[in-house]
Design an enzyme around this catalytic site. Structure first.
Site, PDB file in Angstrom:
ATOM      1  N   HIS A   8       3.692  12.636   5.652  1.00 55.33           N
ATOM      2  CA  HIS A   8       4.322  11.329   5.418  1.00 55.33           C
ATOM      3  C   HIS A   8       3.370  10.215   5.847  1.00 55.33           C
ATOM      4  CE1 HIS A   8       8.356   8.980   5.391  1.00 55.33           C
ATOM      5  NE2 HIS A   8       7.361   8.100   5.432  1.00 55.33           N
TER       6      HIS A   8
ATOM      7  N   HIS B  78       1.808   6.439   4.058  1.00 51.31           N
ATOM      8  CA  HIS B  78       1.843   5.511   2.907  1.00 51.31           C
ATOM      9  C   HIS B  78       0.449   4.953   2.646  1.00 51.31           C
ATOM     10  CE1 HIS B  78       6.327   4.969   2.527  1.00 51.31           C
ATOM     11  NE2 HIS B  78       6.268   5.483   3.741  1.00 51.31           N
TER      12      HIS B  78
ATOM     13  N   ASP C  93      -0.326   2.260   1.022  1.00 52.40           N
ATOM     14  CA  ASP C  93      -0.352   0.810   1.262  1.00 52.40           C
ATOM     15  C   ASP C  93      -0.016   0.472   2.719  1.00 52.40           C
ATOM     16  OD1 ASP C  93       2.198   1.822   0.511  1.00 52.40           O
ATOM     17  OD2 ASP C  93       2.940  -0.168  -0.010  1.00 52.40           O
TER      18      ASP C  93
ATOM     19  N   GLY D 231      11.757   2.025   0.969  1.00 50.95           N
ATOM     20  CA  GLY D 231      12.210   0.640   1.002  1.00 50.95           C
ATOM     21  C   GLY D 231      13.432   0.539   1.900  1.00 50.95           C
TER      22      GLY D 231
ATOM     23  N   HIS E 110      13.317   9.124   1.832  1.00 49.77           N
ATOM     24  CA  HIS E 110      13.430   8.393   3.098  1.00 49.77           C
ATOM     25  C   HIS E 110      14.923   8.298   3.418  1.00 49.77           C
ATOM     26  CE1 HIS E 110       9.289   6.900   2.634  1.00 49.77           C
ATOM     27  NE2 HIS E 110       9.366   6.415   3.852  1.00 49.77           N
TER      28      HIS E 110
ATOM     29  N   GLU F 280      16.730   6.799   8.726  1.00 45.22           N
ATOM     30  CA  GLU F 280      15.779   6.002   9.510  1.00 45.22           C
ATOM     31  C   GLU F 280      16.503   4.742   9.981  1.00 45.22           C
ATOM     32  OE1 GLU F 280      12.690   4.224   7.153  1.00 45.22           O
ATOM     33  OE2 GLU F 280      11.399   3.805   8.878  1.00 45.22           O
TER      34      GLU F 280
ATOM     35  N   ASP G  36       3.372   7.770   9.076  1.00 44.82           N
ATOM     36  CA  ASP G  36       4.064   6.748   8.282  1.00 44.82           C
ATOM     37  C   ASP G  36       3.059   5.687   7.816  1.00 44.82           C
ATOM     38  OD1 ASP G  36       6.280   5.902   6.910  1.00 44.82           O
ATOM     39  OD2 ASP G  36       7.228   4.882   8.598  1.00 44.82           O
TER      40      ASP G  36
END
Ligand SMILES: O=c1[nH]cnc2c1ncn2[C@H]1C[C@H](O)[C@@H](CO)O1
Ligand SMILES: [Zn+2]
Length: 356
Positions: free
Chosen positions: A18, A20, A22, A179, A206, A209, A294
């Protein structure tokens, strides 16, 4: 037992599920790309910018944490920028001792300057390929798999799911939604998940969380997720005497992998501190726990740092670090024989040496 040091952890093979794209840019690259397109940034030096991201993401709220991505997504709108960011991502992970990584990003966020979805995906795949080839030549081989993410507040999940199937033999290994979680349940995207199941494709969601058990329950029992992105709130279904509610029992019994991200959870308020992070309890209860970054930029972290923080907080040694790593490798979206080869030929021999 002598605790593993940061340097030793960095050299040990690690698997990351996991991360990202970006959320992992080098600050210097952001400055460089922003200068080229006239995008205004909140800091002018790599150090200052790195610190700004960590401080701004340290907000206690997922929504505010996500606002920081405006600056990274803004500079990832051309083929050149995407290739560069993906290449550097593979190199940075490999230099940190990551031997297997699944890196995700949302293609729909990279269309602002005229690229189409397929061009975005191909640029990122090319960048990963370049970075992995360079890393192998430098003696730090890494296998990078790509996950395509759809944004849960938007309405393009079916299109992105189709894109992930289209590119599944070219480096895309799965699908995800990300998101803001509250108000955007995974069942909004049920058609995409049903399509992926019909296509025998893998996906993670996701969930659990910024929102609790209903989100996890939907992700698993309605949508059919193979893994949970975070899933940390599954602890809400574990009583003080450690007895498991039905959902927690299901997650543990079915060995559903939890992609836990300790530092990120502290920043968004999903955990009070690393020491109080539910990863300690979930490991003790033998859930299928994995450790993840993350967003390395927003958390100022790396895979090695996340593991070092756990060593410090929970007194873990090599056997726990190996367990997290093998758990991640077992839960990866690449074929079984390839997972097994990494476990038996790369991970286990290295940890055996570290433990001897
Ligand atoms: O931890 C997260 N939770 C939900 N969404 C996230 C998280 N980290 C990143 N994202 C979002 C912001 C990115 O722009 C997007 C695609 O990587 O995914
Ligand atoms: Zn995430």
């Amino acid at each position: 037992m002598v605790a593993p040091t940061y340097d030793e952890i960095r050299r040990a093979p690690k698997a990351l599920l996991h991360d990202h794209l970006d959320g992992g840019l080098r600050p210097a690259t952001i400055l460089d790309l922003a200068a080229g397109i006239g995008h205004e940034l909140p800091a002018a030096t790599p150090e200052g910018l790195g610190e700004w991201f960590v401080a701004a993401a340290d907000s206690g709220s997922l929504e505010r944490y996500l606002e920081t991505f405006a600056h990274t997504v803004a500079v990832m709108q051309t083929r050149e920028a995407l290739v560069r960011v993906a290449r550097e991502c593979a190199l940075d992970l490999a230099a940190d001792g990551v031997v297997y990584a699944e890196v995700r990003f949302a293609p729909e966020q990279h269309l602002a300057q005229g690229l189409v979805l397929t061009e975005v995906v191909e640029a990122v795949l090319d960048g990963f390929r370049e970075g992995a080839a360079e890393a192998a030549a430098a003696g730090t081989p890494i296998r990078v798999g790509t996950l395509l993410t759809a944004m849960r507040h938007a309405a393009r999940s079916m299109e992105i799911a189709e894109l992930s199937v289209q590119y599944r033999d070219a480096g895309v290994v799965g699908f995800d939604i990300a998101g803001a979680e509250a108000g955007y349940p995974p069942t909004r995207h049920l058609d995409a998940f049903e399509y992926l199941q019909r296509e025998n494709s893998h996906f993670t969601i996701h969930a659990g969380e910024a929102f609790g058990l209903p989100s996890i329950w939907q992700a698993i029992q309605w949508c059919g997720a193979d893994r949970l992105g975070h899933g940390v709130r599954i602890v809400d279904d574990i009583a003080a005497d450690n007895s498991l509610g039905r959902l927690a029992a299901y997650v543990r019994d079915k060995r559903i992998p939890l992609e836990l991200c300790p530092s990120s959870n502290v920043q968004t308020g999903a955990a009070a501190s690393i020491r109080e992070h539910p990863i300690g309890l979930l490991r003790d209860l033998r859930f299928r726990v994995t450790v993840n970054t993350d967003n390395r930029l927003m958390s100022g972290t790396s895979m090695s740092r996340e593991m070092a923080l756990l060593v410090e907080a929970f007194g873990y040694g090599w056997s726990e670090l190996q367990w997290f790593t093998v758990n991640a490798m077992k839960s990866a979206f690449i074929p079984f024989d390839e997972r097994l080869a990494l476990i038996n030929d790369v991970i286990k021999p290295a940890y055996a040496k570290l433990m001897s």
